[in-house]
Design a protein around this motif. Structure first.
Motif, PDB file in Angstrom:
ATOM      1  N   ILE A 288      12.788  91.614  48.442  1.00 23.86           N
ATOM      2  CA  ILE A 288      14.201  91.862  47.862  1.00 23.86           C
ATOM      3  C   ILE A 288      14.476  90.870  46.686  1.00 23.86           C
ATOM      4  O   ILE A 288      14.946  91.359  45.549  1.00 23.86           O
ATOM      5  CB  ILE A 288      15.163  91.601  48.961  1.00 23.86           C
ATOM      6  CG1 ILE A 288      14.927  92.546  49.962  1.00 23.86           C
ATOM      7  CG2 ILE A 288      16.360  91.641  48.554  1.00 23.86           C
ATOM      8  CD1 ILE A 288      15.639  92.248  51.423  1.00 23.86           C
ATOM      9  N   ALA A 289      13.979  89.750  46.863  1.00 26.03           N
ATOM     10  CA  ALA A 289      14.248  88.607  45.787  1.00 26.03           C
ATOM     11  C   ALA A 289      13.186  89.024  44.478  1.00 26.03           C
ATOM     12  O   ALA A 289      14.052  88.785  43.391  1.00 26.03           O
ATOM     13  CB  ALA A 289      13.553  87.426  46.248  1.00 26.03           C
ATOM     14  N   ILE A 292      15.353  91.831  42.515  1.00 28.64           N
ATOM     15  CA  ILE A 292      16.670  91.165  42.060  1.00 28.64           C
ATOM     16  C   ILE A 292      16.158  90.647  40.924  1.00 28.64           C
ATOM     17  O   ILE A 292      16.838  90.598  39.804  1.00 28.64           O
ATOM     18  CB  ILE A 292      17.339  90.300  42.925  1.00 28.64           C
ATOM     19  CG1 ILE A 292      17.982  91.103  44.281  1.00 28.64           C
ATOM     20  CG2 ILE A 292      18.258  89.467  42.332  1.00 28.64           C
ATOM     21  CD1 ILE A 292      18.516  90.316  45.271  1.00 28.64           C
ATOM     22  N   SER A 296      17.450  92.303  37.208  1.00 35.65           N
ATOM     23  CA  SER A 296      18.303  91.687  36.808  1.00 35.65           C
ATOM     24  C   SER A 296      18.140  90.899  35.198  1.00 35.65           C
ATOM     25  O   SER A 296      18.967  90.757  34.620  1.00 35.65           O
ATOM     26  CB  SER A 296      19.035  90.679  37.659  1.00 35.65           C
ATOM     27  OG  SER A 296      17.852  89.518  37.794  1.00 35.65           O
ATOM     28  N   THR A 417      12.068  96.322  48.405  1.00 32.22           N
ATOM     29  CA  THR A 417      12.286  96.630  46.731  1.00 32.22           C
ATOM     30  C   THR A 417      13.586  97.435  46.765  1.00 32.22           C
ATOM     31  O   THR A 417      14.424  97.213  45.762  1.00 32.22           O
ATOM     32  CB  THR A 417      11.046  97.261  46.145  1.00 32.22           C
ATOM     33  OG1 THR A 417       9.932  96.383  46.376  1.00 32.22           O
ATOM     34  CG2 THR A 417      11.413  97.669  44.677  1.00 32.22           C
ATOM     35  N   GLY A 420      16.438  95.516  47.269  1.00 32.12           N
ATOM     36  CA  GLY A 420      16.719  94.555  45.992  1.00 32.12           C
ATOM     37  C   GLY A 420      17.342  95.452  44.789  1.00 32.12           C
ATOM     38  O   GLY A 420      18.207  94.875  44.095  1.00 32.12           O
ATOM     39  N   LEU A 423      20.948  96.196  45.504  1.00 29.46           N
ATOM     40  CA  LEU A 423      21.664  95.223  45.392  1.00 29.46           C
ATOM     41  C   LEU A 423      22.157  94.818  43.932  1.00 29.46           C
ATOM     42  O   LEU A 423      23.198  94.391  43.487  1.00 29.46           O
ATOM     43  CB  LEU A 423      21.326  93.985  46.112  1.00 29.46           C
ATOM     44  CG  LEU A 423      21.124  93.941  47.669  1.00 29.46           C
ATOM     45  CD1 LEU A 423      20.521  92.745  48.174  1.00 29.46           C
ATOM     46  CD2 LEU A 423      22.722  93.708  47.919  1.00 29.46           C
ATOM     47  N   THR A 424      21.168  95.057  43.053  1.00 29.52           N
ATOM     48  CA  THR A 424      21.097  94.640  41.603  1.00 29.52           C
ATOM     49  C   THR A 424      22.013  95.561  41.179  1.00 29.52           C
ATOM     50  O   THR A 424      23.049  95.463  40.101  1.00 29.52           O
ATOM     51  CB  THR A 424      19.806  94.780  40.897  1.00 29.52           C
ATOM     52  OG1 THR A 424      19.207  93.948  41.675  1.00 29.52           O
ATOM     53  CG2 THR A 424      19.804  94.252  39.456  1.00 29.52           C
ATOM     54  N   MET A 441      23.846  87.169  42.011  1.00 33.65           N
ATOM     55  CA  MET A 441      22.449  87.535  42.110  1.00 33.65           C
ATOM     56  C   MET A 441      21.317  86.567  42.565  1.00 33.65           C
ATOM     57  O   MET A 441      20.510  86.364  43.490  1.00 33.65           O
ATOM     58  CB  MET A 441      21.943  88.310  41.072  1.00 33.65           C
ATOM     59  CG  MET A 441      22.856  89.624  40.668  1.00 33.65           C
ATOM     60  SD  MET A 441      22.744  90.697  42.241  1.00 33.65           S
ATOM     61  CE  MET A 441      21.107  91.152  42.188  1.00 33.65           C
ATOM     62  N   TYR A 442      21.644  85.224  41.600  1.00 40.09           N
ATOM     63  CA  TYR A 442      20.752  84.262  41.999  1.00 40.09           C
ATOM     64  C   TYR A 442      20.799  83.402  43.212  1.00 40.09           C
ATOM     65  O   TYR A 442      19.869  82.907  43.765  1.00 40.09           O
ATOM     66  CB  TYR A 442      20.677  83.260  40.806  1.00 40.09           C
ATOM     67  CG  TYR A 442      20.039  83.864  39.405  1.00 40.09           C
ATOM     68  CD1 TYR A 442      18.804  84.578  39.507  1.00 40.09           C
ATOM     69  CD2 TYR A 442      20.784  84.274  38.301  1.00 40.09           C
ATOM     70  CE1 TYR A 442      18.140  85.117  38.383  1.00 40.09           C
ATOM     71  CE2 TYR A 442      20.061  84.915  37.071  1.00 40.09           C
ATOM     72  CZ  TYR A 442      18.834  85.422  37.374  1.00 40.09           C
ATOM     73  OH  TYR A 442      18.451  86.144  36.296  1.00 40.09           O
ATOM     74  N   HIS A 445      19.002  85.453  45.519  1.00 43.50           N
ATOM     75  CA  HIS A 445      17.639  85.191  45.241  1.00 43.50           C
ATOM     76  C   HIS A 445      17.051  83.760  45.829  1.00 43.50           C
ATOM     77  O   HIS A 445      16.113  83.788  46.585  1.00 43.50           O
ATOM     78  CB  HIS A 445      17.484  85.037  43.765  1.00 43.50           C
ATOM     79  CG  HIS A 445      16.101  84.477  43.092  1.00 43.50           C
ATOM     80  ND1 HIS A 445      15.641  84.863  41.913  1.00 43.50           N
ATOM     81  CD2 HIS A 445      15.298  83.343  43.462  1.00 43.50           C
ATOM     82  CE1 HIS A 445      14.550  84.229  41.805  1.00 43.50           C
ATOM     83  NE2 HIS A 445      14.170  83.482  42.661  1.00 43.50           N
TER      84      HIS A 445
END
Length: 474
Positions: A288-289, A292, A296, A417, A420, A423-424, A441-442, A445
């Motif tokens: 996920i991280a 993102i 992004s 994925t 992620g 969410l993005t 977003m971060y 992360h």
């Protein structure tokens, strides 16, 4: 007592140089990885080419691929074991490049999504077969090093994908981001036919668990839909919450189904191995991280700093290029001390890279001092974490479960994925992006990176574990 590896059917002729086998398998994995990173880079170009399409709608060209890949990858490992890894590997490559042509020729987003689903099935067939072929070719004491190199190949594709893809898109259009797979795949098939040797894992029978596959696909799809459409005016929040809840229920319903089904999609007993369990949960969080961060990046470069397509693709390359030597080195280090120290270190540094991106870059472009250090830090982190999680997930599994265990690990990361990407799209696919949007977003992360580190604490792949297992089977 013969080893489990000896139960594999062996070819009559001499064993091929394992590094030649590795090279052929890597061509296919390189192609699949390249295709995914190119799509991240070309997202906005594809969106502009289809009038009336929305970012949420186009995101399904990415998410449908990942959802089908996650669901079909696990039975694909069993298919490869039973019918022959070489045979299924070649079939998967052929299907992948055929669907790649259909993707490039798609007249609408709907057709593109359908073609991507077919492309995903091809990737499902070739991926676990490729890794099983590689693991079969090398002795057990070399596999940590090989897995490090294996991760480096995906990282190299991720490094070259945005730059190559952006150049291809600018010169020939986004369609060639898919057409480029065709010559790569044909080269892979040619080499496979002449060099690879067939291997199988005997099975009395193989029955696909279609109920389990549908549970996974529908459950993940419902959760993803709920996230992607949160900003939509067409769906009330209550209905979307209900769809997400239904998706969770569907996923959880697999547990009683698997316990009552003699041949489930995957055996829950695999998760009794703590290293396998925590490597997969950590892989889900890290995926996920990673999605993102990677996705992004292009929103920032093209919206905040107004880089061209080619500049944005080139600007991301140093990060993934850092992954390549790091992954190779981490495999060598892990063969001596295990993966846990690398995983914890990588998770912490990945959180620090998120902190850098959150607080250092501003609206004035200053790539060398404001972006490149964070990018290199993230590349170092990914090189430590992803190959180590892949290797840890199959560490300690019996040889008969290599393909299925690897498939589960890849499937879990694909689901991550999907989340992620969703969410993005939810937070960044909007007309007037602000730097504050990226801060959200971060923050996600950073939290996910730290959770990954905590989940890696129980992972134990120290080389002495191999000695203990070997002694216990004598």
């Amino acid at each position: 007592m013969p080893s489990l590896e000896a139960s594999y059917s062996q070819p009559e002729k001499a064993v091929t140089n394992p590094w030649r086998v590795f090279a052929i398998a890597c061509i296919a994995i390189f192609m699949v990885s390249l295709d995914n990173t190119i799509l991240y880079a070309g997202f906005s170009n594809i969106l502009r080419s289809f009038p009336g399409a929305t970012a949420a709608g186009l995101s399904w060209a990415m998410n449908a691929y990942s959802i089908v890949y996650a669901a079909m990858l696990i039975p694909a490992g069993g298919v490869a074991d039973k019918f022959g890894r070489k045979k299924i590997f070649i079939l998967g490559v052929l299907l992948f490049i055929s669907a790649s042509f259909a993707c490039g020729a798609s007249p609408s987003v709907g057709w593109l999504i359908v073609a991507r689903v077919v492309q995903s099935i091809g990737a499902c067939l070739l991926s676990p077969a490729a890794l099983a072929i590689v693991l079969q070719a090398f002795p057990r004491d070399k596999r940590m090093i090989v897995m490090g190199a294996w991760g480096a190949v995906g990282a190299l594709a991720a490094a070259l994908g945005p730059g190559i893809g952006s150049l291809i898109i600018e010169l020939g259009g986004w369609q060639w981001a898919f057409f480029i797979n065709i010559p790569i795949g044909l080269l892979c098939i040619w080499q496979s036919v002449t060099i690879l040797q067939e291997s199988t894992q005997p099975r009395d029978k193989l029955r696909l668990d279609w109920v389990g596959i549908l549970q996974l696909m529908t459950g993940v799809g419902a959760i993803t839909f709920g996230i992607v459409e949160l900003n939509s005016t067409h769906w009330p929040a209550v209905e979307l919450a209900g769809i997400v809840l239904a998706g969770l229920v569907l996923l959880l319903s697999y547990i009683p189904w698997a316990k009552s089904n003699p041949e489930p999609l995957f055996e829950l007993s695999l998760f009794k191995n703590n290293t396998f369990l925590f490597a997969n949960v950590a892989g889900f969080m890290f995926a996920i991280a990673f999605a993102i961060m990677f996705f992004s990046f292009f929103f920032w470069m093209k919206t905040i700093w107004h880089f061209s397509q080619c500049m944005a693709g080139t600007a991301i390359m140093p990060g993934p290029l850092t992954v390549v030597p790091t992954a190779i080195l981490s495999g060598k280090i892990a063969s001596k001390i295990g993966h846990r120290p690398l995983l914890i270190t990588g998770s912490i540094t990945y959180a620090l890279s998120g902190l850098w991106f959150m607080w250092v870059p501003d609206a004035s472009p200053d790539y060398l001092t404001e972006w490149l250090p964070g990018l290199l830090l993230s590349g170092l982190s990914v090189g430590l974490v992803i190959p180590s999680l892949s290797a840890a997930s199959v560490f300690g599994l019996p040889a008969k479960d290599y393909a299925v265990g690897s498939a589960i690990n890849h499937a879990v990361r694909q689901v991550g994925t999907v989340i992620g990407v969703a969410l993005t799209v939810l937070l960044l696919a909007k007309p007037h992006l602000q730097i504050a949007d990226f801060h959200q977003m971060y923050a996600i992360h950073i939290a996910l990176a730290l959770m990954t580190g905590l989940l890696c604490l129980p992972i134990n792949t120290h080389p002495r574990q191999l000695l203990v297992k070997s002694n216990s089977t004598v």
